[in-house]
Design a protein around this motif. Sequence first.
Motif, PDB file in Angstrom:
ATOM      1  N   GLY A   1      44.493  39.938  46.971  1.00 21.23           N
ATOM      2  CA  GLY A   1      45.056  40.958  46.103  1.00 21.23           C
ATOM      3  C   GLY A   1      44.167  41.251  44.909  1.00 21.23           C
ATOM      4  N   LEU A   2      43.610  40.197  44.312  1.00 19.98           N
ATOM      5  CA  LEU A   2      42.718  40.390  43.174  1.00 19.98           C
ATOM      6  C   LEU A   2      41.450  41.147  43.590  1.00 19.98           C
ATOM      7  CD1 LEU A   2      43.066  36.882  41.492  1.00 19.98           C
ATOM      8  CD2 LEU A   2      43.926  39.060  40.597  1.00 19.98           C
ATOM      9  N   ARG A   3      40.936  40.822  44.751  1.00 24.24           N
ATOM     10  CA  ARG A   3      39.736  41.524  45.232  1.00 24.24           C
ATOM     11  C   ARG A   3      40.034  42.993  45.531  1.00 24.24           C
ATOM     12  NH1 ARG A   3      37.645  36.424  48.905  1.00 24.24           N
ATOM     13  NH2 ARG A   3      36.385  35.439  47.252  1.00 24.24           N
ATOM     14  N   GLU A   4      41.242  43.276  46.007  1.00 27.35           N
ATOM     15  CA  GLU A   4      41.637  44.661  46.213  1.00 27.35           C
ATOM     16  C   GLU A   4      41.684  45.405  44.879  1.00 27.35           C
ATOM     17  OE1 GLU A   4      43.311  47.102  49.079  1.00 27.35           O
ATOM     18  OE2 GLU A   4      41.268  46.357  48.979  1.00 27.35           O
ATOM     19  N   MET A   5      42.222  44.760  43.859  1.00 31.36           N
ATOM     20  CA  MET A   5      42.225  45.367  42.529  1.00 31.36           C
ATOM     21  C   MET A   5      40.801  45.625  42.044  1.00 31.36           C
ATOM     22  SD  MET A   5      45.246  43.171  40.648  1.00 31.36           S
ATOM     23  CE  MET A   5      44.974  43.953  39.047  1.00 31.36           C
ATOM     24  N   ARG A   6      39.939  44.671  42.294  1.00 32.18           N
ATOM     25  CA  ARG A   6      38.531  44.813  41.926  1.00 32.18           C
ATOM     26  C   ARG A   6      37.878  45.994  42.645  1.00 32.18           C
ATOM     27  NH1 ARG A   6      35.152  43.045  37.952  1.00 32.18           N
ATOM     28  NH2 ARG A   6      35.680  45.219  37.680  1.00 32.18           N
ATOM     29  N   ARG A   7      38.325  46.212  43.904  1.00 31.14           N
ATOM     30  CA  ARG A   7      37.766  47.304  44.702  1.00 31.14           C
ATOM     31  C   ARG A   7      38.162  48.669  44.145  1.00 31.14           C
ATOM     32  NH1 ARG A   7      39.575  50.731  48.411  1.00 31.14           N
ATOM     33  NH2 ARG A   7      41.641  49.749  48.565  1.00 31.14           N
ATOM     34  N   VAL A   8      39.428  48.818  43.761  1.00 28.68           N
ATOM     35  CA  VAL A   8      39.924  50.150  43.393  1.00 28.68           C
ATOM     36  C   VAL A   8      39.760  50.467  41.916  1.00 28.68           C
ATOM     37  CG1 VAL A   8      41.609  50.048  45.274  1.00 28.68           C
ATOM     38  CG2 VAL A   8      42.303  49.402  42.952  1.00 28.68           C
ATOM     39  N   ALA A   9      39.337  49.493  41.110  1.00 31.76           N
ATOM     40  CA  ALA A   9      39.211  49.735  39.663  1.00 31.76           C
ATOM     41  C   ALA A   9      37.893  49.179  39.132  1.00 31.76           C
ATOM     42  CB  ALA A   9      40.386  49.101  38.924  1.00 31.76           C
ATOM     43  N   ARG A  10      37.422  49.787  38.070  1.00 34.75           N
ATOM     44  CA  ARG A  10      36.154  49.363  37.466  1.00 34.75           C
ATOM     45  C   ARG A  10      36.333  48.114  36.613  1.00 34.75           C
ATOM     46  NH1 ARG A  10      36.768  54.737  37.493  1.00 34.75           N
ATOM     47  NH2 ARG A  10      35.171  55.999  38.533  1.00 34.75           N
TER      48      ARG A  10
ATOM     49  N   ALA B   1      40.110  28.965  37.749  1.00 38.59           N
ATOM     50  CA  ALA B   1      38.671  29.149  37.926  1.00 38.59           C
ATOM     51  C   ALA B   1      38.368  29.932  39.196  1.00 38.59           C
ATOM     52  CB  ALA B   1      37.979  27.784  37.948  1.00 38.59           C
ATOM     53  N   GLY B   2      39.114  29.639  40.269  1.00 41.47           N
ATOM     54  CA  GLY B   2      38.907  30.350  41.527  1.00 41.47           C
ATOM     55  C   GLY B   2      39.232  31.825  41.406  1.00 41.47           C
ATOM     56  N   MET B   3      40.310  32.145  40.717  1.00 35.60           N
ATOM     57  CA  MET B   3      40.671  33.551  40.526  1.00 35.60           C
ATOM     58  C   MET B   3      39.652  34.259  39.639  1.00 35.60           C
ATOM     59  SD  MET B   3      44.861  33.562  40.247  1.00 35.60           S
ATOM     60  CE  MET B   3      44.992  32.295  38.969  1.00 35.60           C
ATOM     61  N   ALA B   4      39.216  33.565  38.581  1.00 32.52           N
ATOM     62  CA  ALA B   4      38.232  34.167  37.691  1.00 32.52           C
ATOM     63  C   ALA B   4      36.916  34.423  38.425  1.00 32.52           C
ATOM     64  CB  ALA B   4      38.004  33.261  36.489  1.00 32.52           C
ATOM     65  N   ASP B   5      36.499  33.471  39.255  1.00 30.67           N
ATOM     66  CA  ASP B   5      35.256  33.637  40.012  1.00 30.67           C
ATOM     67  C   ASP B   5      35.354  34.796  41.002  1.00 30.67           C
ATOM     68  OD1 ASP B   5      34.130  31.531  38.676  1.00 30.67           O
ATOM     69  OD2 ASP B   5      34.450  30.067  40.272  1.00 30.67           O
ATOM     70  N   ALA B   6      36.538  34.981  41.593  1.00 31.41           N
ATOM     71  CA  ALA B   6      36.709  36.018  42.617  1.00 31.41           C
ATOM     72  C   ALA B   6      36.499  37.413  42.056  1.00 31.41           C
ATOM     73  CB  ALA B   6      38.098  35.911  43.245  1.00 31.41           C
ATOM     74  N   ILE B   7      36.772  37.591  40.761  1.00 26.56           N
ATOM     75  CA  ILE B   7      36.660  38.938  40.177  1.00 26.56           C
ATOM     76  C   ILE B   7      35.686  38.985  39.006  1.00 26.56           C
ATOM     77  CG2 ILE B   7      38.970  39.640  40.912  1.00 26.56           C
ATOM     78  CD1 ILE B   7      39.989  38.971  38.123  1.00 26.56           C
ATOM     79  N   GLY B   8      35.007  37.857  38.740  1.00 25.51           N
ATOM     80  CA  GLY B   8      34.049  37.825  37.642  1.00 25.51           C
ATOM     81  C   GLY B   8      34.690  37.977  36.286  1.00 25.51           C
TER      82      GLY B   8
ATOM     83  N   ARG C   1      47.548  32.824  30.860  1.00 17.80           N
ATOM     84  CA  ARG C   1      46.156  33.222  30.639  1.00 17.80           C
ATOM     85  C   ARG C   1      45.956  34.679  31.027  1.00 17.80           C
ATOM     86  NH1 ARG C   1      46.613  29.260  28.279  1.00 17.80           N
ATOM     87  NH2 ARG C   1      45.404  27.309  28.379  1.00 17.80           N
ATOM     88  N   LEU C   2      45.123  35.353  30.268  1.00 20.20           N
ATOM     89  CA  LEU C   2      44.755  36.719  30.580  1.00 20.20           C
ATOM     90  C   LEU C   2      43.335  36.701  31.146  1.00 20.20           C
ATOM     91  CD1 LEU C   2      46.301  39.379  30.179  1.00 20.20           C
ATOM     92  CD2 LEU C   2      44.960  39.755  28.103  1.00 20.20           C
ATOM     93  N   LEU C   3      43.216  37.133  32.405  1.00 23.34           N
ATOM     94  CA  LEU C   3      41.910  37.272  33.034  1.00 23.34           C
ATOM     95  C   LEU C   3      41.404  38.677  32.764  1.00 23.34           C
ATOM     96  CD1 LEU C   3      42.436  35.513  36.489  1.00 23.34           C
ATOM     97  CD2 LEU C   3      41.311  34.609  34.458  1.00 23.34           C
ATOM     98  N   ILE C   4      40.225  38.775  32.182  1.00 23.19           N
ATOM     99  CA  ILE C   4      39.652  40.075  31.820  1.00 23.19           C
ATOM    100  C   ILE C   4      38.302  40.216  32.497  1.00 23.19           C
ATOM    101  CG2 ILE C   4      38.943  41.546  29.893  1.00 23.19           C
ATOM    102  CD1 ILE C   4      40.773  39.831  28.097  1.00 23.19           C
TER     103      ILE C   4
END
Length: 365
Positions: free
Chosen positions: A225-234, A273-280, A361-364
Amino acid sequence: MGRVAGLTGVSVRTLHHYDEIGLVRPSTRTAAGYRAYAAGDVERLRQVLAYRRLGFGLREIGELVGTPSTDAIAHLRRLRGLLLERRDRADAMVTAIDRELEARAKGLTVTPEERREMLGARLYDAIGGAYTATRRTDPRIAAQIRDALGDARTVLNVGAGTGSYEPADREVTAVEPSAVMRGQRPAGSAPCVAAAAERLPFGDHSFDVAMAVSTVHHWEDPIAGLREMRRVARRMVVLTFDTDEPGWQDRFWLTRDYLPEFTAVLAEFPSLAGMADAIGARAEPVPVPWDCADGLFEAYWRRPGAYLEEHVRRAMSVWTRVGPEAEQRAVRRLGDDLDSGRWAERNGSLAGLDAADLGLRLLIA
């Protein structure tokens, strides 16, 4: 004893066992020396059998019916609440099964992932009705999210629910799989698409930023899901939970002292950490104010009595996930500790805090 067994539909052997373990003991004897049940004994037996049919263990039932301050009316109210909750869960399951049967009748292939998605979406359909009462936008959390959004003009809100934290001054598109949650969005709110985070129906880089607030832990595959968000948004802004820190369960007194089952709820949740790494992304702590307006699970850390309120708990998915037995045990023990002063003794240091770091936590990115 034989007559009571016949009236209640249980065996004499079961009544003997209840007597031996002290769960329900006949308080009198007949002239011939047989055990006899007084009216109070029969009422206690009725309570025991009701809890038993709800799936409670005998030890747990002993604690439930053994509290002197709990009268018959209180037991009936508790049983009613448990039955209503079970009914809501069953209704949600039936609806999900009906959807699958309808799909199969049309010759459509239903994958295991889609079956899980149906049932997952129905979790919010079962608990979502309570959201408008307690799940409101907290201005301090909103300000932190707003700062993270920066100057974004187009915003995608994934797992949007009823629309909390959606910025009113941006062009927002919402995504929410639950019909109940979509139905509670206020008039004039952003248009909402029925879809799951893992399969967003948008092209690459369609939005300036994608946001997700307290929803990732409900997704079938959070990383996907996070990678999909990364795909559709800058850019991305995601409010989630940190389970990386050793002993993270002890940050919050509710999970530490009353609800150890919370650990199992997040057992398969990805690491921060895994979620943060997945979307930088970078992670930023989000303190929970003592008077937090958003009734999320951690909101009442300085107002413990709120967790005793049924309508407050119903707007928190954690309680549905741990099940009624764990919930009622936690609520009962917390209530006892509040009455006795034990909670205040253990947590007196919280009284002087305006906010607490409880793992949000807020992942940005």
